[in-house]
Design a protein around this motif. Structure first.
Motif, PDB file in Angstrom:
ATOM      1  N   ASN A 179     -26.450  49.578  -2.666  1.00 52.57           N
ATOM      2  CA  ASN A 179     -27.831  49.133  -2.573  1.00 52.57           C
ATOM      3  C   ASN A 179     -28.167  48.749  -1.135  1.00 52.57           C
ATOM      4  O   ASN A 179     -27.387  48.067  -0.468  1.00 52.57           O
ATOM      5  CB  ASN A 179     -28.045  47.940  -3.513  1.00 52.57           C
ATOM      6  CG  ASN A 179     -29.473  47.473  -3.533  1.00 52.57           C
ATOM      7  OD1 ASN A 179     -29.905  46.755  -2.642  1.00 52.57           O
ATOM      8  ND2 ASN A 179     -30.201  47.881  -4.554  1.00 52.57           N
ATOM      9  N   LYS A 180     -29.330  49.167  -0.663  1.00 52.64           N
ATOM     10  CA  LYS A 180     -29.670  48.917   0.740  1.00 52.64           C
ATOM     11  C   LYS A 180     -29.887  47.431   1.025  1.00 52.64           C
ATOM     12  O   LYS A 180     -29.750  47.003   2.160  1.00 52.64           O
ATOM     13  CB  LYS A 180     -30.853  49.777   1.161  1.00 52.64           C
ATOM     14  CG  LYS A 180     -32.210  49.195   1.065  1.00 52.64           C
ATOM     15  CD  LYS A 180     -33.239  50.188   1.586  1.00 52.64           C
ATOM     16  CE  LYS A 180     -34.568  49.528   1.789  1.00 52.64           C
ATOM     17  NZ  LYS A 180     -35.623  50.437   2.160  1.00 52.64           N
ATOM     18  N   TYR A 181     -30.217  46.640   0.036  1.00 53.38           N
ATOM     19  CA  TYR A 181     -30.439  45.209   0.245  1.00 53.38           C
ATOM     20  C   TYR A 181     -29.178  44.379   0.001  1.00 53.38           C
ATOM     21  O   TYR A 181     -28.923  43.414   0.705  1.00 53.38           O
ATOM     22  CB  TYR A 181     -31.561  44.699  -0.672  1.00 53.38           C
ATOM     23  CG  TYR A 181     -32.872  45.385  -0.407  1.00 53.38           C
ATOM     24  CD1 TYR A 181     -33.585  45.156   0.766  1.00 53.38           C
ATOM     25  CD2 TYR A 181     -33.383  46.292  -1.323  1.00 53.38           C
ATOM     26  CE1 TYR A 181     -34.779  45.808   1.019  1.00 53.38           C
ATOM     27  CE2 TYR A 181     -34.580  46.942  -1.080  1.00 53.38           C
ATOM     28  CZ  TYR A 181     -35.276  46.693   0.093  1.00 53.38           C
ATOM     29  OH  TYR A 181     -36.450  47.345   0.339  1.00 53.38           O
ATOM     30  N   PHE A 182     -28.398  44.731  -1.021  1.00 53.88           N
ATOM     31  CA  PHE A 182     -27.265  43.900  -1.423  1.00 53.88           C
ATOM     32  C   PHE A 182     -25.902  44.475  -1.067  1.00 53.88           C
ATOM     33  O   PHE A 182     -24.901  43.767  -1.099  1.00 53.88           O
ATOM     34  CB  PHE A 182     -27.304  43.650  -2.938  1.00 53.88           C
ATOM     35  CG  PHE A 182     -28.564  42.983  -3.402  1.00 53.88           C
ATOM     36  CD1 PHE A 182     -29.017  41.812  -2.796  1.00 53.88           C
ATOM     37  CD2 PHE A 182     -29.304  43.511  -4.433  1.00 53.88           C
ATOM     38  CE1 PHE A 182     -30.184  41.196  -3.224  1.00 53.88           C
ATOM     39  CE2 PHE A 182     -30.468  42.896  -4.866  1.00 53.88           C
ATOM     40  CZ  PHE A 182     -30.912  41.741  -4.256  1.00 53.88           C
ATOM     41  N   GLY A 183     -25.843  45.742  -0.730  1.00 55.25           N
ATOM     42  CA  GLY A 183     -24.568  46.393  -0.445  1.00 55.25           C
ATOM     43  C   GLY A 183     -23.797  45.748   0.693  1.00 55.25           C
ATOM     44  O   GLY A 183     -22.569  45.641   0.647  1.00 55.25           O
ATOM     45  N   SER A 184     -24.516  45.281   1.708  1.00 55.66           N
ATOM     46  CA  SER A 184     -23.832  44.673   2.860  1.00 55.66           C
ATOM     47  C   SER A 184     -23.108  43.389   2.464  1.00 55.66           C
ATOM     48  O   SER A 184     -22.048  43.086   3.002  1.00 55.66           O
ATOM     49  CB  SER A 184     -24.820  44.403   3.995  1.00 55.66           C
ATOM     50  OG  SER A 184     -25.781  43.453   3.600  1.00 55.66           O
ATOM     51  N   TYR A 185     -23.655  42.625   1.524  1.00 57.03           N
ATOM     52  CA  TYR A 185     -22.997  41.404   1.060  1.00 57.03           C
ATOM     53  C   TYR A 185     -21.623  41.754   0.479  1.00 57.03           C
ATOM     54  O   TYR A 185     -20.628  41.093   0.754  1.00 57.03           O
ATOM     55  CB  TYR A 185     -23.813  40.705  -0.037  1.00 57.03           C
ATOM     56  CG  TYR A 185     -25.094  40.070   0.432  1.00 57.03           C
ATOM     57  CD1 TYR A 185     -25.097  38.816   1.036  1.00 57.03           C
ATOM     58  CD2 TYR A 185     -26.313  40.713   0.262  1.00 57.03           C
ATOM     59  CE1 TYR A 185     -26.278  38.228   1.456  1.00 57.03           C
ATOM     60  CE2 TYR A 185     -27.504  40.129   0.678  1.00 57.03           C
ATOM     61  CZ  TYR A 185     -27.474  38.886   1.266  1.00 57.03           C
ATOM     62  OH  TYR A 185     -28.637  38.307   1.685  1.00 57.03           O
TER      63      TYR A 185
END
Length: 124
Positions: A55-61
């Motif tokens: 996910n572009k918003y949560f993937g980095s977490y």
């Protein structure tokens, strides 16, 4: 879908919702909710697990957590600015000393938590 997987999937959806709300409300921490949702999706649906991980918003977490990289300094900075901006606006709008003290304590605690998180190093 078997009952156990349905429970984990449903819980994962709720946790993603709470994480999304946490992006806008500094009192709710986004990262723990997203990581818990990732865990729940891992127990229930590989498709949902892949979705949240990419996910572009949560993937980095999730990627930062899995790789133990830490939190980028700009995310820390922006979180602190947003936190104190929203707490300050709330304190101005509220005419209660107790509520203002609670907001101050929440601000100090959340700021401490953010500052104590490992800072992700950027290599250019």
């Amino acid at each position: 879908m078997e009952p156990k997987k349905t429970v984990f999937f449903s819980l994962g959806v709720v946790l993603v919702g709470l994480g999304a709300v946490g992006v806008a409300l500094p009192i709710l921490p986004t990262t723990p909710f997203i990581l818990a949702a990732f865990f729940c999706f891992g127990k229930s649906s590989k498709r949902a697990e892949k979705w949240i991980e990419n996910n572009k918003y949560f993937g980095s977490y999730i990627n930062n957590y899995k790789e133990k990289k830490g939190v980028p300094v700009d995310v820390k900075r922006n979180s602190l600015i947003f936190l104190w901006l929203t707490l300050s606006i709330s304190a101005i709008l509220v005419n209660s000393l107790i509520v203002r003290l609670i907001l101050l304590i929440v601000g100090i605690c959340v700021s401490t938590h953010i500052l104590l998180l490992k800072t992700k190093k950027r290599y250019y």
